[in-house]
Design a protein around this motif. Structure first.
Motif, PDB file in Angstrom:
ATOM      1  N   ASP A 138      -4.214   1.998   4.647  1.00 26.32           N
ATOM      2  CA  ASP A 138      -4.302   3.379   4.296  1.00 26.32           C
ATOM      3  C   ASP A 138      -5.659   3.889   4.224  1.00 26.32           C
ATOM      4  OD1 ASP A 138      -4.952   2.120   1.929  1.00 26.32           O
ATOM      5  OD2 ASP A 138      -3.392   2.970   0.860  1.00 26.32           O
TER       6      ASP A 138
ATOM      7  N   LEU B 283      -4.058   6.846   8.201  1.00 25.41           N
ATOM      8  CA  LEU B 283      -3.593   5.497   8.433  1.00 25.41           C
ATOM      9  C   LEU B 283      -4.432   4.691   9.594  1.00 25.41           C
ATOM     10  CD1 LEU B 283       0.250   5.588   8.370  1.00 25.41           C
ATOM     11  CD2 LEU B 283      -1.139   4.933   6.518  1.00 25.41           C
TER      12      LEU B 283
ATOM     13  N   ARG C  22       1.049  -1.301  -0.084  1.00 20.03           N
ATOM     14  CA  ARG C  22       0.163   0.234   0.029  1.00 20.03           C
ATOM     15  C   ARG C  22       0.818   1.188  -0.009  1.00 20.03           C
ATOM     16  NH1 ARG C  22      -3.785  -2.954   4.453  1.00 20.03           N
ATOM     17  NH2 ARG C  22      -5.222  -4.177   2.868  1.00 20.03           N
TER      18      ARG C  22
ATOM     19  N   ILE D 280       2.818   2.476   2.060  1.00 21.69           N
ATOM     20  CA  ILE D 280       2.835   3.210   3.573  1.00 21.69           C
ATOM     21  C   ILE D 280       4.496   3.399   4.005  1.00 21.69           C
ATOM     22  CG2 ILE D 280       2.147   3.215   5.901  1.00 21.69           C
ATOM     23  CD1 ILE D 280      -0.297   1.458   4.858  1.00 21.69           C
TER      24      ILE D 280
END
Length: 130
Positions: free
Chosen positions: A112, A96, A62, A64
């Motif tokens: 996310d 988040l 994702r 992140i």
């Protein structure tokens, strides 16, 4: 009969180089944690939040990324949750969502904003919004 020979590493030992001033080449640079006792450094590392393999995979897929400031906020949030007696906590930070085992100080999964929508979080007993 047993073999009592010593086997040494194949890599040569190279001493530190001296500069013209007579200092070793690493001199002048203080270690980041100079003067801090080892047991204190070890305790700091043990108190940091860890990430499970599953959480790392989710974060990678994702895209992140957490900064040092984000990690500091996360550590503080987990500490606060632990002081309140939480065991499994949902931590909402920026865009988040992190599910954390407070007892083990381990992030179990990460999402996310897009992945959070229409999701149900189960097996948590607390939520921390930072």
């Amino acid at each position: 009969m047993s073999d009592n020979r010593l086997y040494l590493s194949q890599q040569p030992f190279i001493p530190a180089q001296r500069t013209a001033a007579g200092q070793s080449s690493g001199a002048g640079k203080k270690p980041v944690n100079a003067g801090v006792p080892f047991d204190q450094l070890l305790q700091q590392e043990l108190n940091q939040v860890k990430f499970s393999q599953h959480a790392l995979q989710r974060m990678n897929s994702r895209n992140i990324n957490l900064s040092e400031a984000d990690l500091s906020k996360l550590n503080n949030a987990v500490e606060k949750a632990g002081q309140k007696g939480a065991r499994e906590s949902l931590i909402l930070m920026n865009d988040l969502a992190l599910v954390v085992s407070v007892k083990n100080k381990t992030v179990i999964t990460a999402m996310d904003g897009a992945s959070m929508k229409d999701n149900v979080f189960t097996n948590i007993d607390s939520a921390v919004i930072i």
